[in-house]
Design a protein around this motif. Structure first.
Motif, mmCIF file in Angstrom:
data_model
loop_
_atom_site.group_PDB
_atom_site.id
_atom_site.type_symbol
_atom_site.label_atom_id
_atom_site.label_comp_id
_atom_site.label_asym_id
_atom_site.label_seq_id
_atom_site.Cartn_x
_atom_site.Cartn_y
_atom_site.Cartn_z
ATOM 1 N N THR A 1 -0.902 -3.630 -4.020
ATOM 2 C CA THR A 1 0.121 -4.572 -4.446
ATOM 3 C C THR A 1 1.180 -3.882 -5.300
ATOM 4 O O THR A 1 2.386 -4.116 -5.135
ATOM 5 C CB THR A 1 -0.520 -5.720 -5.245
ATOM 6 O OG1 THR A 1 -1.453 -6.415 -4.423
ATOM 7 C CG2 THR A 1 0.537 -6.707 -5.736
ATOM 8 N N ARG A 2 0.740 -2.999 -6.193
ATOM 9 C CA ARG A 2 1.697 -2.253 -7.034
ATOM 10 C C ARG A 2 2.585 -1.335 -6.192
ATOM 11 O O ARG A 2 3.774 -1.202 -6.441
ATOM 12 C CB ARG A 2 0.927 -1.435 -8.077
ATOM 13 C CG ARG A 2 0.208 -2.279 -9.135
ATOM 14 C CD ARG A 2 -0.299 -1.379 -10.263
ATOM 15 N NE ARG A 2 -1.104 -2.119 -11.225
ATOM 16 C CZ ARG A 2 -2.425 -2.124 -11.260
ATOM 17 N NH1 ARG A 2 -3.109 -1.422 -10.357
ATOM 18 N NH2 ARG A 2 -3.081 -2.826 -12.159
ATOM 19 N N ARG A 3 1.982 -0.690 -5.212
ATOM 20 C CA ARG A 3 2.769 0.214 -4.362
ATOM 21 C C ARG A 3 3.821 -0.562 -3.565
ATOM 22 O O ARG A 3 4.965 -0.108 -3.387
ATOM 23 C CB ARG A 3 1.838 0.972 -3.405
ATOM 24 C CG ARG A 3 0.986 2.006 -4.102
ATOM 25 C CD ARG A 3 0.203 2.874 -3.096
ATOM 26 N NE ARG A 3 -0.597 3.868 -3.776
ATOM 27 C CZ ARG A 3 -1.873 3.730 -4.063
ATOM 28 N NH1 ARG A 3 -2.502 2.599 -3.711
ATOM 29 N NH2 ARG A 3 -2.551 4.677 -4.673
ATOM 30 N N ILE A 4 3.427 -1.758 -3.051
ATOM 31 C CA ILE A 4 4.366 -2.581 -2.309
ATOM 32 C C ILE A 4 5.513 -3.017 -3.215
ATOM 33 O O ILE A 4 6.693 -3.018 -2.821
ATOM 34 C CB ILE A 4 3.650 -3.804 -1.708
ATOM 35 C CG1 ILE A 4 2.680 -3.351 -0.616
ATOM 36 C CG2 ILE A 4 4.655 -4.812 -1.137
ATOM 37 C CD1 ILE A 4 1.752 -4.453 -0.125
ATOM 38 N N ALA A 5 5.166 -3.373 -4.472
ATOM 39 C CA ALA A 5 6.192 -3.800 -5.426
ATOM 40 C C ALA A 5 7.156 -2.694 -5.767
ATOM 41 O O ALA A 5 8.343 -2.917 -6.036
ATOM 42 C CB ALA A 5 5.520 -4.331 -6.692
ATOM 43 N N ARG A 6 6.656 -1.433 -5.758
ATOM 44 C CA ARG A 6 7.522 -0.291 -6.099
ATOM 45 C C ARG A 6 8.402 0.130 -4.923
ATOM 46 O O ARG A 6 9.379 0.853 -5.094
ATOM 47 C CB ARG A 6 6.669 0.890 -6.530
ATOM 48 C CG ARG A 6 6.005 0.734 -7.879
ATOM 49 C CD ARG A 6 5.540 2.082 -8.401
ATOM 50 N NE ARG A 6 4.577 2.733 -7.507
ATOM 51 C CZ ARG A 6 3.260 2.638 -7.617
ATOM 52 N NH1 ARG A 6 2.747 1.877 -8.581
ATOM 53 N NH2 ARG A 6 2.463 3.252 -6.772
#
Length: 286
Positions: free
Chosen positions: A280-285
């Protein structure tokens, strides 16, 4: 053929060394790095040894009162040779010691979810054979020294000699397994202080071979190599492999289907359970 096995096995143990029937008494102390994890060591210092024991060690690793413990204590055995064996052992420990609720990941099936009753109060021992000050640990060290010297020598020479060495390291045939098994018999004293019913998870084939040779009947060998070779599987143990191609190659070699299973990769629990959050963090970045 048998002369080759006798010669190479003799070289691996340093001549005409005879296996010892003595038992190395074990102790344990809590790991300074992982709370709750018990790390094994020698209970009584070896005569003439300068290696200090942990002042907080428990003199008896499995006494009569612990033999009836439910669940049974778990021993994760390894040999500190290179980075991989130790890393896999710590990954196994992370799963063995997990009892909190956030283990419930969408990446685990219901059957794989450890319950509090199955892991609560289970004592997990990190049994690094090189950490047990003993002639057996000295034997492992000397074998590793010879291997390291030959690896460096062939690398420095290069050319056909280096290619021959590389080929030899990828051709662990049945004879290599026999030599490993004969060498592992010398390591039995490092297991004989444990009840034979103790489950052993091994991250080095020497550990699993030694446990089987000592009479343990619940031994799991985490096959560390993704190149199928005879000397990384252990007769008498349940061999777990990481990939389907490796699994199929072992079956083609003739490994008994009842002694091998496909398990997946040896990844620390914290990495696995945090996959959804990390993704989820990678997608947000992005």
């Amino acid at each position: 053929k048998y002369l080759k096995i006798v010669l190479l096995q003799s070289l691996s143990v340093g001549g005409d060394r005879k296996p010892s029937n003595e038992t190395v008494k074990l102790a344990s102390a809590e790991s300074p790095h992982i709370p709750g994890l018990q790390v094994t060591e020698r209970a009584v210092s070896r005569e003439g040894s300068t290696i200090p024991g942990n002042p907080n060690r428990t003199d008896v690793i499995v006494d009569d009162s612990r033999k009836a413990m439910t669940p049974t204590p778990l021993v994760i055995g390894t040999i500190r040779m290179g980075f991989g064996h130790h890393r896999i052992a710590y990954a196994a420990c992370s799963w063995a010691m997990s009892i909190d609720s956030d283990t419930n990941s969408t990446f685990l099936s219901d059957a794989q979810q450890p319950s509090s009753t199955s892991t609560s109060n289970r004592t997990t021992y990190f049994h690094d054979l090189l950490n047990i000050d003993s002639p057996e640990a000295d034997l492992i060290k000397s074998t590793d020294i010879v291997y390291s010297k030959l690896s460096r020598l062939t690398s420095n020479i290069g050319g056909p000699i280096e290619r021959l060495w590389g080929k030899a390291m990828l051709s662990g045939d049945g004879d290599a397994l026999r030599i490993s098994g004969l060498t592992a018999v010398h390591l039995r004293p490092l297991f004989q202080d444990l009840p034979l019913s103790t489950p052993i998870i091994a991250t080095h084939c020497y550990v699993a071979l030694a446990a089987v040779a000592a009479g343990f009947t619940n031994v799991i060998n985490l096959v560390i190599d993704n190149h199928a070779q005879w000397f990384v599987v252990v007769p008498g143990a349940l061999n777990l492999v990481q990939g389907p191609v490796n699994y199929q190659n072992f079956l083609k070699m003739g490994v008994d289907v009842t002694s091998i299973q496909l398990a997946g990769h040896w990844i620390p629990r914290d990495v696995v359970v945090n996959i959804p959050k990390d993704c989820t963090r990678r997608i947000a970045r992005a």
